[in-house]
Design a protein around this motif. Sequence first.
Motif, PDB file in Angstrom:
ATOM      1  N   LEU A   1      53.727  61.110  -8.482  1.00 26.61           N
ATOM      2  CA  LEU A   1      52.399  61.253  -9.387  1.00 26.61           C
ATOM      3  C   LEU A   1      52.875  62.545 -10.441  1.00 26.61           C
ATOM      4  O   LEU A   1      53.275  63.612  -9.591  1.00 26.61           O
ATOM      5  CB  LEU A   1      51.138  61.201  -8.731  1.00 26.61           C
ATOM      6  CG  LEU A   1      49.989  61.856  -9.816  1.00 26.61           C
ATOM      7  CD1 LEU A   1      49.732  60.917 -10.860  1.00 26.61           C
ATOM      8  CD2 LEU A   1      48.861  62.207  -9.088  1.00 26.61           C
TER       9      LEU A   1
ATOM     10  N   ILE B   1      51.452  65.209 -12.784  1.00 25.11           N
ATOM     11  CA  ILE B   1      50.239  65.864 -13.557  1.00 25.11           C
ATOM     12  C   ILE B   1      50.600  66.725 -14.386  1.00 25.11           C
ATOM     13  O   ILE B   1      51.160  67.640 -14.036  1.00 25.11           O
ATOM     14  CB  ILE B   1      49.033  66.209 -12.595  1.00 25.11           C
ATOM     15  CG1 ILE B   1      48.730  65.188 -11.659  1.00 25.11           C
ATOM     16  CG2 ILE B   1      47.934  66.823 -13.289  1.00 25.11           C
ATOM     17  CD1 ILE B   1      47.968  65.377 -10.637  1.00 25.11           C
TER      18      ILE B   1
ATOM     19  N   LYS C   1      53.942  57.725 -11.492  1.00 23.47           N
ATOM     20  CA  LYS C   1      52.708  57.401 -12.445  1.00 23.47           C
ATOM     21  C   LYS C   1      52.488  58.685 -12.993  1.00 23.47           C
ATOM     22  O   LYS C   1      53.049  59.838 -12.527  1.00 23.47           O
ATOM     23  CB  LYS C   1      51.364  56.966 -11.668  1.00 23.47           C
ATOM     24  CG  LYS C   1      51.735  55.718 -10.900  1.00 23.47           C
ATOM     25  CD  LYS C   1      50.233  55.410 -10.362  1.00 23.47           C
ATOM     26  CE  LYS C   1      50.443  54.139  -9.606  1.00 23.47           C
ATOM     27  NZ  LYS C   1      49.040  53.962  -8.799  1.00 23.47           N
TER      28      LYS C   1
ATOM     29  N   HIS D   1      49.168  61.402 -14.950  1.00 22.51           N
ATOM     30  CA  HIS D   1      48.157  61.709 -15.411  1.00 22.51           C
ATOM     31  C   HIS D   1      48.063  62.875 -16.204  1.00 22.51           C
ATOM     32  O   HIS D   1      48.434  63.743 -15.838  1.00 22.51           O
ATOM     33  CB  HIS D   1      46.997  61.731 -14.394  1.00 22.51           C
ATOM     34  CG  HIS D   1      45.489  61.914 -14.746  1.00 22.51           C
ATOM     35  ND1 HIS D   1      44.841  61.013 -14.786  1.00 22.51           N
ATOM     36  CD2 HIS D   1      44.885  63.246 -14.961  1.00 22.51           C
ATOM     37  CE1 HIS D   1      43.763  61.403 -15.286  1.00 22.51           C
ATOM     38  NE2 HIS D   1      43.795  62.464 -15.235  1.00 22.51           N
TER      39      HIS D   1
ATOM     40  N   LEU E   1      45.782  65.599 -18.087  1.00 21.32           N
ATOM     41  CA  LEU E   1      44.569  66.393 -18.346  1.00 21.32           C
ATOM     42  C   LEU E   1      44.308  67.097 -19.398  1.00 21.32           C
ATOM     43  O   LEU E   1      44.871  67.912 -19.824  1.00 21.32           O
ATOM     44  CB  LEU E   1      44.345  67.354 -17.071  1.00 21.32           C
ATOM     45  CG  LEU E   1      43.870  66.917 -15.562  1.00 21.32           C
ATOM     46  CD1 LEU E   1      45.263  66.287 -14.808  1.00 21.32           C
ATOM     47  CD2 LEU E   1      43.255  68.098 -14.714  1.00 21.32           C
TER      48      LEU E   1
ATOM     49  N   GLU F   1      38.551  66.801 -11.243  1.00 25.22           N
ATOM     50  CA  GLU F   1      39.254  65.663 -11.757  1.00 25.22           C
ATOM     51  C   GLU F   1      40.771  65.814 -11.257  1.00 25.22           C
ATOM     52  O   GLU F   1      41.070  64.601 -10.834  1.00 25.22           O
ATOM     53  CB  GLU F   1      39.556  65.777 -13.428  1.00 25.22           C
ATOM     54  CG  GLU F   1      40.456  64.653 -14.152  1.00 25.22           C
ATOM     55  CD  GLU F   1      40.580  64.757 -15.535  1.00 25.22           C
ATOM     56  OE1 GLU F   1      41.293  64.052 -15.943  1.00 25.22           O
ATOM     57  OE2 GLU F   1      39.820  65.299 -16.041  1.00 25.22           O
TER      58      GLU F   1
ATOM     59  N   VAL G   1      41.956  62.556  -9.058  1.00 27.20           N
ATOM     60  CA  VAL G   1      43.410  61.830  -9.169  1.00 27.20           C
ATOM     61  C   VAL G   1      44.384  62.158  -7.969  1.00 27.20           C
ATOM     62  O   VAL G   1      44.994  60.823  -7.917  1.00 27.20           O
ATOM     63  CB  VAL G   1      43.899  62.480 -10.602  1.00 27.20           C
ATOM     64  CG1 VAL G   1      45.316  61.912 -10.941  1.00 27.20           C
ATOM     65  CG2 VAL G   1      43.147  62.125 -11.638  1.00 27.20           C
TER      66      VAL G   1
END
Length: 284
Positions: A229, A231, A255, A257, A259, A273, A277
Amino acid sequence: MLPNSLKQTRLTVAGLRIHCMIAGRSGPPLILLHGGGVDSAKLSWGASIGPLSAVHQVFAPDLPGYGQSDKPDVAYTMDYYVDFLHHLLPVLHLEKVRIIGLSLGGGIALGFALRFPEKVEKLVLVSPYGIMEKYPYHKLSYLYVHTPINELSYWFLRRSRKWVRQSLLSGAFHNPQRLSQELIDEVYQAMQYPDAGKAFASFQRSEFQWNGVQTNFTDQIHKIAAPTLIINGSEDNLVTADAAQNATKQIKHAKIHILSECAHWSQREKPKEFNHVVLNFLDG
Protein backbone atom coordinates in the motif's frame (compact mmCIF):
# COMPACT_ATOMS: atom_id res chain seq x y z
CA MET A 1 -1.94 9.32 22.36
CA LEU A 2 0.48 6.52 23.20
CA PRO A 3 -1.07 3.24 24.41
CA ASN A 4 -0.90 2.03 28.02
CA SER A 5 0.83 -1.14 26.84
CA LEU A 6 3.77 0.85 25.44
CA LYS A 7 7.22 -0.18 26.61
CA GLN A 8 10.39 1.74 25.86
CA THR A 9 13.58 -0.27 25.78
CA ARG A 10 17.16 -0.17 24.62
CA LEU A 11 18.38 -2.81 22.22
CA THR A 12 21.90 -3.62 21.14
CA VAL A 13 21.94 -3.83 17.35
CA ALA A 14 25.25 -4.27 15.51
CA GLY A 15 27.06 -2.78 18.48
CA LEU A 16 24.76 0.25 18.78
CA ARG A 17 22.34 1.12 21.58
CA ILE A 18 18.98 1.59 19.90
CA HIS A 19 15.93 3.12 21.56
CA CYS A 20 12.76 1.22 20.60
CA MET A 21 9.09 1.59 21.48
CA ILE A 22 7.18 -1.69 21.72
CA ALA A 23 3.40 -2.01 22.01
CA GLY A 24 0.75 -4.70 21.60
CA ARG A 25 0.69 -8.19 23.08
CA SER A 26 -0.53 -10.25 20.13
CA GLY A 27 -0.94 -10.22 16.39
CA PRO A 28 1.51 -10.08 13.47
CA PRO A 29 4.78 -8.22 14.08
CA LEU A 30 4.85 -4.73 12.58
CA ILE A 31 7.96 -2.55 12.20
CA LEU A 32 7.51 1.24 11.97
CA LEU A 33 10.31 3.23 10.34
CA HIS A 34 10.34 7.00 10.73
CA GLY A 35 11.65 9.65 8.33
CA GLY A 36 14.67 11.95 8.15
CA GLY A 37 15.49 15.42 9.43
CA VAL A 38 15.23 15.31 13.23
CA ASP A 39 12.51 12.67 13.18
CA SER A 40 12.05 9.82 15.66
CA ALA A 41 9.65 6.95 16.24
CA LYS A 42 7.53 9.06 18.60
CA LEU A 43 7.37 12.06 16.27
CA SER A 44 6.30 10.04 13.23
CA TRP A 45 4.12 7.42 14.86
CA GLY A 46 2.83 8.95 18.10
CA ALA A 47 -0.72 9.10 16.68
CA SER A 48 -0.59 5.62 15.12
CA ILE A 49 1.09 3.26 17.58
CA GLY A 50 -2.07 2.96 19.71
CA PRO A 51 -4.50 1.93 16.94
CA LEU A 52 -1.93 -0.28 15.21
CA SER A 53 -0.95 -2.07 18.42
CA ALA A 54 -4.56 -3.13 19.02
CA VAL A 55 -4.07 -5.88 16.43
CA HIS A 56 -0.27 -6.04 16.01
CA GLN A 57 2.92 -6.40 17.95
CA VAL A 58 4.44 -3.01 17.10
CA PHE A 59 8.17 -2.23 17.13
CA ALA A 60 9.15 1.39 16.47
CA PRO A 61 12.90 2.07 16.71
CA ASP A 62 14.72 5.36 16.58
CA LEU A 63 17.06 4.81 13.65
CA PRO A 64 20.82 5.20 14.26
CA GLY A 65 21.58 8.91 14.32
CA TYR A 66 18.08 9.85 15.51
CA GLY A 67 16.12 10.38 18.70
CA GLN A 68 17.49 8.53 21.72
CA SER A 69 19.53 6.01 19.70
CA ASP A 70 23.31 6.10 19.31
CA LYS A 71 24.68 8.57 16.78
CA PRO A 72 27.92 7.03 15.51
CA ASP A 73 30.33 9.02 13.38
CA VAL A 74 29.70 7.11 10.13
CA ALA A 75 28.46 7.78 6.61
CA TYR A 76 24.68 7.42 6.81
CA THR A 77 23.66 5.84 3.51
CA MET A 78 20.68 3.82 2.30
CA ASP A 79 22.74 0.62 2.40
CA TYR A 80 23.73 1.43 5.99
CA TYR A 81 20.07 1.63 7.04
CA VAL A 82 18.97 -1.46 5.12
CA ASP A 83 21.78 -3.37 6.85
CA PHE A 84 20.60 -1.97 10.20
CA LEU A 85 17.07 -3.30 9.63
CA HIS A 86 18.52 -6.68 8.65
CA HIS A 87 20.43 -6.77 11.97
CA LEU A 88 17.41 -5.55 13.96
CA LEU A 89 15.06 -8.44 13.13
CA PRO A 90 17.03 -11.23 14.85
CA VAL A 91 17.51 -9.01 17.92
CA LEU A 92 13.70 -8.82 18.12
CA HIS A 93 13.48 -12.59 17.39
CA LEU A 94 11.48 -11.92 14.23
CA GLU A 95 11.74 -13.78 10.93
CA LYS A 96 8.99 -12.23 8.80
CA VAL A 97 7.38 -8.85 9.38
CA ARG A 98 5.02 -6.23 8.13
CA ILE A 99 6.71 -2.84 7.62
CA ILE A 100 5.42 0.72 7.49
CA GLY A 101 8.02 3.23 6.34
CA LEU A 102 7.71 7.01 6.06
CA SER A 103 9.89 9.01 3.65
CA LEU A 104 13.45 7.88 4.49
CA GLY A 105 11.87 4.92 6.32
CA GLY A 106 9.88 4.13 3.18
CA GLY A 107 13.10 4.00 1.18
CA ILE A 108 14.63 1.68 3.78
CA ALA A 109 11.54 -0.54 3.64
CA LEU A 110 11.74 -0.65 -0.16
CA GLY A 111 15.44 -1.50 -0.16
CA PHE A 112 14.89 -4.18 2.48
CA ALA A 113 11.96 -5.75 0.61
CA LEU A 114 14.01 -5.92 -2.57
CA ARG A 115 17.04 -7.44 -0.85
CA PHE A 116 15.17 -9.76 1.53
CA PRO A 117 11.75 -10.47 -0.02
CA GLU A 118 11.28 -13.60 2.10
CA LYS A 119 11.28 -11.47 5.27
CA VAL A 120 8.47 -9.08 4.27
CA GLU A 121 4.82 -10.08 4.55
CA LYS A 122 3.19 -6.73 3.78
CA LEU A 123 4.52 -3.27 2.98
CA VAL A 124 3.10 0.21 3.59
CA LEU A 125 5.08 3.04 1.99
CA VAL A 126 4.20 6.57 3.12
CA SER A 127 5.57 9.23 0.77
CA PRO A 128 8.56 6.93 0.29
CA TYR A 129 12.02 8.05 -0.66
CA GLY A 130 13.50 6.19 -3.62
CA ILE A 131 10.69 6.43 -6.18
CA MET A 132 11.88 9.59 -7.95
CA GLU A 133 14.90 10.16 -10.17
CA LYS A 134 15.11 13.80 -9.12
CA TYR A 135 13.40 15.95 -6.53
CA PRO A 136 11.79 19.39 -6.90
CA TYR A 137 14.38 22.13 -7.48
CA HIS A 138 16.94 19.34 -7.60
CA LYS A 139 20.07 21.32 -8.52
CA LEU A 140 19.24 23.96 -5.92
CA SER A 141 18.78 21.15 -3.37
CA TYR A 142 22.14 19.71 -4.39
CA LEU A 143 23.87 23.02 -3.69
CA TYR A 144 21.98 23.39 -0.42
CA VAL A 145 22.94 20.00 1.05
CA HIS A 146 26.57 20.24 -0.04
CA THR A 147 27.22 23.56 1.70
CA PRO A 148 27.26 24.63 5.38
CA ILE A 149 23.82 26.21 4.85
CA ASN A 150 22.22 22.82 5.50
CA GLU A 151 23.68 22.42 8.99
CA LEU A 152 23.17 26.15 9.67
CA SER A 153 19.42 25.73 9.17
CA TYR A 154 19.27 23.41 12.20
CA TRP A 155 21.07 26.08 14.25
CA PHE A 156 18.26 28.53 13.48
CA LEU A 157 15.45 26.01 14.03
CA ARG A 158 16.61 24.98 17.49
CA ARG A 159 16.34 28.58 18.63
CA SER A 160 12.72 29.36 17.81
CA ARG A 161 9.39 27.52 17.84
CA LYS A 162 8.22 30.06 15.27
CA TRP A 163 10.87 28.86 12.82
CA VAL A 164 9.96 25.23 13.58
CA ARG A 165 6.33 25.98 12.74
CA GLN A 166 7.28 27.64 9.46
CA SER A 167 9.54 24.73 8.57
CA LEU A 168 6.77 22.19 9.19
CA LEU A 169 4.32 24.22 7.09
CA SER A 170 6.82 24.39 4.22
CA GLY A 171 6.71 20.65 3.61
CA ALA A 172 5.38 18.43 6.40
CA PHE A 173 1.91 19.96 6.82
CA HIS A 174 -0.48 21.52 4.32
CA ASN A 175 -3.19 22.88 6.61
CA PRO A 176 -1.93 25.16 9.44
CA GLN A 177 -5.06 24.40 11.48
CA ARG A 178 -4.05 20.75 11.79
CA LEU A 179 -0.60 21.58 13.13
CA SER A 180 -0.89 21.54 16.93
CA GLN A 181 1.29 23.49 19.31
CA GLU A 182 2.02 20.18 21.05
CA LEU A 183 3.60 18.76 17.89
CA ILE A 184 5.55 21.97 17.31
CA ASP A 185 6.89 21.66 20.86
CA GLU A 186 7.86 18.01 20.27
CA VAL A 187 9.81 18.90 17.12
CA TYR A 188 11.42 21.85 18.89
CA GLN A 189 12.56 19.53 21.70
CA ALA A 190 13.94 17.06 19.13
CA MET A 191 16.03 19.92 17.76
CA GLN A 192 17.78 20.18 21.12
CA TYR A 193 19.32 16.69 20.98
CA PRO A 194 23.11 16.71 20.54
CA ASP A 195 23.96 16.31 16.84
CA ALA A 196 20.31 16.74 15.79
CA GLY A 197 20.19 16.71 11.99
CA LYS A 198 23.73 15.34 11.62
CA ALA A 199 22.64 11.91 10.35
CA PHE A 200 20.22 13.35 7.80
CA ALA A 201 22.78 15.86 6.53
CA SER A 202 25.19 12.96 6.00
CA PHE A 203 22.48 10.97 4.20
CA GLN A 204 21.63 13.92 1.95
CA ARG A 205 25.29 14.40 0.99
CA SER A 206 25.53 10.72 0.00
CA GLU A 207 22.27 10.84 -1.95
CA PHE A 208 22.10 14.14 -3.81
CA GLN A 209 24.17 14.20 -6.97
CA TRP A 210 24.10 16.93 -9.59
CA ASN A 211 21.91 15.04 -12.06
CA GLY A 212 19.84 12.87 -9.72
CA VAL A 213 19.76 10.89 -6.50
CA GLN A 214 21.86 7.89 -5.57
CA THR A 215 18.87 5.75 -4.51
CA ASN A 216 16.30 5.29 -7.24
CA PHE A 217 14.33 2.05 -7.06
CA THR A 218 12.11 2.76 -10.08
CA ASP A 219 13.91 0.22 -12.27
CA GLN A 220 13.61 -2.50 -9.59
CA ILE A 221 10.29 -1.75 -7.95
CA HIS A 222 8.44 -4.22 -10.19
CA LYS A 223 10.26 -6.98 -8.28
CA ILE A 224 8.42 -6.21 -5.03
CA ALA A 225 6.53 -9.39 -4.18
CA ALA A 226 4.74 -8.41 -0.96
CA PRO A 227 1.27 -6.85 -1.06
CA THR A 228 1.94 -3.12 -0.91
CA LEU A 229 0.00 0.00 0.00
CA ILE A 230 1.37 3.41 -0.96
CA ILE A 231 0.00 6.43 0.89
CA ASN A 232 0.74 9.98 -0.23
CA GLY A 233 -0.49 13.45 0.52
CA SER A 234 -2.11 15.18 -2.42
CA GLU A 235 -0.11 18.34 -1.64
CA ASP A 236 3.22 16.67 -0.89
CA ASN A 237 5.92 18.83 -2.48
CA LEU A 238 8.76 16.42 -1.60
CA VAL A 239 7.48 13.06 -2.85
CA THR A 240 4.76 13.93 -5.33
CA ALA A 241 1.43 12.17 -5.69
CA ASP A 242 2.27 11.54 -9.37
CA ALA A 243 5.43 9.66 -8.38
CA ALA A 244 3.41 7.58 -5.91
CA GLN A 245 0.86 6.77 -8.64
CA ASN A 246 3.61 5.69 -11.04
CA ALA A 247 5.25 3.48 -8.41
CA THR A 248 1.91 1.82 -7.63
CA LYS A 249 1.43 0.88 -11.28
CA GLN A 250 4.78 -0.94 -11.32
CA ILE A 251 4.14 -3.16 -8.26
CA LYS A 252 2.05 -6.22 -9.02
CA HIS A 253 0.10 -6.36 -5.76
CA ALA A 254 -0.15 -2.67 -4.93
CA LYS A 255 -2.84 -0.21 -3.93
CA ILE A 256 -2.65 3.53 -3.40
CA HIS A 257 -4.47 5.98 -1.18
CA ILE A 258 -4.06 9.71 -1.65
CA LEU A 259 -4.95 11.77 1.42
CA SER A 260 -6.47 15.02 0.21
CA GLU A 261 -5.16 18.34 1.48
CA CYS A 262 -2.17 16.66 3.12
CA ALA A 263 1.54 17.19 2.66
CA HIS A 264 4.51 14.98 3.57
CA TRP A 265 3.42 14.04 7.11
CA SER A 266 -0.03 12.71 6.19
CA GLN A 267 0.07 10.28 9.14
CA ARG A 268 0.16 13.28 11.52
CA GLU A 269 -2.02 15.62 9.45
CA LYS A 270 -4.95 13.18 9.11
CA PRO A 271 -4.18 10.41 11.63
CA LYS A 272 -7.70 8.94 11.83
CA GLU A 273 -8.01 8.47 8.07
CA PHE A 274 -4.42 7.25 7.85
CA ASN A 275 -4.86 4.64 10.60
CA HIS A 276 -8.18 3.46 9.15
CA VAL A 277 -6.73 2.96 5.67
CA VAL A 278 -3.61 1.20 6.97
CA LEU A 279 -5.54 -1.18 9.25
CA ASN A 280 -7.98 -2.07 6.48
CA PHE A 281 -5.05 -2.95 4.23
CA LEU A 282 -3.09 -4.92 6.82
CA ASP A 283 -6.14 -6.88 7.95
CA GLY A 284 -7.49 -7.43 4.45
